[in-house]
Design an enzyme around this catalytic site. Structure first.
Site, PDB file in Angstrom:
ATOM      1  N   SER A 187       0.792  -1.226   0.000  1.00  0.00           N
ATOM      2  CA  SER A 187       0.000   0.000   0.000  1.00  0.00           C
ATOM      3  C   SER A 187       0.826   1.280   0.000  1.00  0.00           C
ATOM      4  O   SER A 187       0.328   2.327  -0.383  1.00  0.00           O
ATOM      5  CB  SER A 187      -0.954  -0.003   1.195  1.00  0.00           C
ATOM      6  OG  SER A 187      -0.248  -0.261   2.398  1.00  0.00           O
ATOM      7  N   HIS A 215      -5.525  -3.599  -2.037  1.00  0.00           N
ATOM      8  CA  HIS A 215      -5.323  -2.614  -3.116  1.00  0.00           C
ATOM      9  C   HIS A 215      -5.380  -3.253  -4.504  1.00  0.00           C
ATOM     10  O   HIS A 215      -5.214  -2.556  -5.509  1.00  0.00           O
ATOM     11  CB  HIS A 215      -3.992  -1.881  -2.938  1.00  0.00           C
ATOM     12  CG  HIS A 215      -4.061  -0.788  -1.925  1.00  0.00           C
ATOM     13  ND1 HIS A 215      -4.634   0.435  -2.181  1.00  0.00           N
ATOM     14  CD2 HIS A 215      -3.663  -0.738  -0.633  1.00  0.00           C
ATOM     15  CE1 HIS A 215      -4.563   1.202  -1.107  1.00  0.00           C
ATOM     16  NE2 HIS A 215      -3.972   0.505  -0.150  1.00  0.00           N
ATOM     17  N   LYS A 246     -12.120   0.087  -0.645  1.00  0.00           N
ATOM     18  CA  LYS A 246     -11.304   0.883  -1.559  1.00  0.00           C
ATOM     19  C   LYS A 246     -11.990   0.954  -2.926  1.00  0.00           C
ATOM     20  O   LYS A 246     -12.957   1.682  -3.058  1.00  0.00           O
ATOM     21  CB  LYS A 246      -9.887   0.313  -1.591  1.00  0.00           C
ATOM     22  CG  LYS A 246      -9.211   0.579  -0.234  1.00  0.00           C
ATOM     23  CD  LYS A 246      -7.849  -0.008  -0.046  1.00  0.00           C
ATOM     24  CE  LYS A 246      -7.290   0.482   1.290  1.00  0.00           C
ATOM     25  NZ  LYS A 246      -6.482  -0.514   1.975  1.00  0.00           N
TER      26      LYS A 246
HETATM   27  C1  LIG Z   1      -6.485  -0.708   3.461  1.00  0.00           C
HETATM   28  C2  LIG Z   1      -5.846  -2.005   3.691  1.00  0.00           C
HETATM   29  C3  LIG Z   1      -6.414  -2.941   4.559  1.00  0.00           C
HETATM   30  C4  LIG Z   1      -7.610  -2.614   5.399  1.00  0.00           C
HETATM   31  O1  LIG Z   1      -8.793  -2.540   4.652  1.00  0.00           O
HETATM   32  P1  LIG Z   1     -10.032  -1.731   5.245  1.00  0.00           P
HETATM   33  O2  LIG Z   1     -11.183  -2.324   4.517  1.00  0.00           O
HETATM   34  O3  LIG Z   1      -9.800  -0.283   4.973  1.00  0.00           O
HETATM   35  O4  LIG Z   1     -10.075  -2.024   6.709  1.00  0.00           O
HETATM   36  C5  LIG Z   1      -5.821  -4.185   4.663  1.00  0.00           C
HETATM   37  N1  LIG Z   1      -4.702  -4.491   3.971  1.00  0.00           N
HETATM   38  C6  LIG Z   1      -4.116  -3.604   3.141  1.00  0.00           C
HETATM   39  C7  LIG Z   1      -2.886  -4.004   2.385  1.00  0.00           C
HETATM   40  C8  LIG Z   1      -4.659  -2.331   2.994  1.00  0.00           C
HETATM   41  O5  LIG Z   1      -4.065  -1.456   2.181  1.00  0.00           O
END
Ligand SMILES: *Cc1c(COP(=O)(O)O)cnc(C)c1O
Length: 405
Positions: A187, A215, A246
């Protein structure tokens, strides 16, 4: 009434905040006044938004909006309980079946967030006699899940297959179970996890293979099916985590795998057992989102077209967009590496004044000395908006000495 005077037991927090202020990395939350979109209003200022994970612009898609409203009218605003008590609604099951079909797996369970999905799953399927072999840059939710599991954690250098193998080999004869785990897309750097090689290692050492595709969901693979589809390693990843927060545009996380994995998580994953399920509107929104992934592939095409344009232009301006001192981005996440934390936050603030929202990311989210502005373009940015953003980045970047004149 007389109150007894005593020292504030939380004063150490204020001291730590003062340290952040002295370092220049203290921040205030930016507040969005209108919708999450490519151009929107934060703190009363209209900006080009390069900070969201709203890859496909689904946060404001009319079909998703309508699905949420319709579900609210029919089923109300809340589920009223945790899934295992009285909080499993038909619409929750429908979403899980839809995701399982989309990912071509036996079964799926949805959690309240991607964070809950990772932490809840890792901590449920492993115990104190087990081993977790984990990429150094894996997401915090994996790290927390690993801690909660009490398994022994063996970290391997970022995407270093030889080191991952060394770690697996070191516990080869230990009786515990082994989990090999990686982010699908990292990320903070935007690079892609080396799935085929990791799957090979998992097979060689009899480890469970798990991927966190937060992502990659809606971004990589056919219609956004994720890294397993991108690399064509179908059937070789035992646990696939994705997010609904996301690209999908709403909120939630999911785990895909065998029917028994999912059934086990129903019984042992603590966020599933002890935290209330999504409102029906969220489930309905996500169902509509998966229809959009199928019906509007042009959104993903546009996302990648914008991504290619953005990376090319940033590099031409002379920004370090990774690959020099950090991994090379291969996705719409494009970091602009600055190094110094304070300079990064100054850059971010100056950009905001000139109409660009691009968040500065500093230690501890990224290593000390690797502070950066993280940019994410979406399918809904127009070329004109991107050009305008580039013009501001160049001007401010030169002014504060991040790029040469
Ligand atoms: C954003 C993210 C999460 C968490 O996801 P949410 O639905 O926002 O809680 C988990 N793993 C990675 C790699 C992320 O970038």
């Amino acid at each position: 009434m007389k109150t007894t005077s005593r020292a504030n037991p939380l004063s150490y927090l204020s001291e730590q905040l003062d340290d952040l202020k002295a370092k220049g990395t203290h921040f205030r939350l930016r507040v969005l006044d209108d919708e999450q979109a490519a151009v929107c209003t934060f703190d009363g200022k209209k900006v080009i938004n390069l900070a969201s994970n709203n890859y496909l612009g689904l946060t404001t898609h009319p079909k998703l909006r309508e699905a949420a409203l319709e579900a609210t009218r029919r089923y109300g605003v809340g589920s009223g309980a945790v899934r295992t008590i009285a909080g499993t609604m038909k619409i929750h099951m429908e979403l899980e079946e839809k995701i399982a079909r989309f990912k071509n797996v036996e079964a799926c369970v949805v959690f309240q967030s991607g964070f809950a999905a990772n932490a809840g799953t890792v901590s449920a399927i492993l115990g104190k006699d087990d081993f977790i072999v984990s990429d150094q840059l894996n997401h915090a939710s994996i790290i927390d899940g690993a801690r909660l599991s009490r398994a022994k954690v063996l970290v391997f250098r970022h995407k270093d297959i030889a080191h991952a193998e060394e770690q697996l080999a070191s516990v080869r004869d230990a009786p515990g179970k082994k989990l090999l785990i990686t982010d699908g897309v990292f990320s903070m750097d935007g690079d892609i996890g080396p799935l085929p090689a990791l799957c090979g290692l998992a097979e060689k050492y009899g480890a469970i293979m798990m991927v966190d595709d937060a992502h990659a969901s809606g971004v990589l693979g056919r219609n956004g099916r994720g890294t397993v589809d991108h690399f064509n390693v179908h059937g070789r990843v035992d646990v696939q985590v994705g997010t609904l927060s996301k690209a999908i545009g709403a909120l939630g996380g999911y785990v895909c795998g065998t029917r028994d994995l999912i059934d086990f998580l129903y019984h042992r994953a603590r966020p599933f057992l002890f935290s209330t399920s999504h409102p029906p509107s969220v489930a309905a929104t996500c169902i509509a989102a998966f229809d959009v992934l199928q019906d509007e592939p042009e959104r993903i095409e546009k996302l990648w077209e914008n991504t290619r344009f953005w990376k090319k232009e940033l590099a031409l301006l002379g920004f370090d967009i990774g690959g020099r001192s950090t991994p090379s981005s291969e996705t719409p996440i494009t970091p602009i590496i600055i190094g110094d934390g304070k300079l990064t936050m100054d850059f971010s603030r100056e950009l905001f004044k000139e109409g660009i929202l691009a968040t500065g990311i500093t230690f501890p989210t990224v290593p000390e000395g690797k502070a950066r502005i993280r940019t994410i373009v979406t399918a809904t940015h127009t070329t004109e908006e991107l050009q305008q953003a580039l013009e501001v980045l160049a001007r401010v970047g030169k002014r504060i000495g991040i790029i040469g004149n």
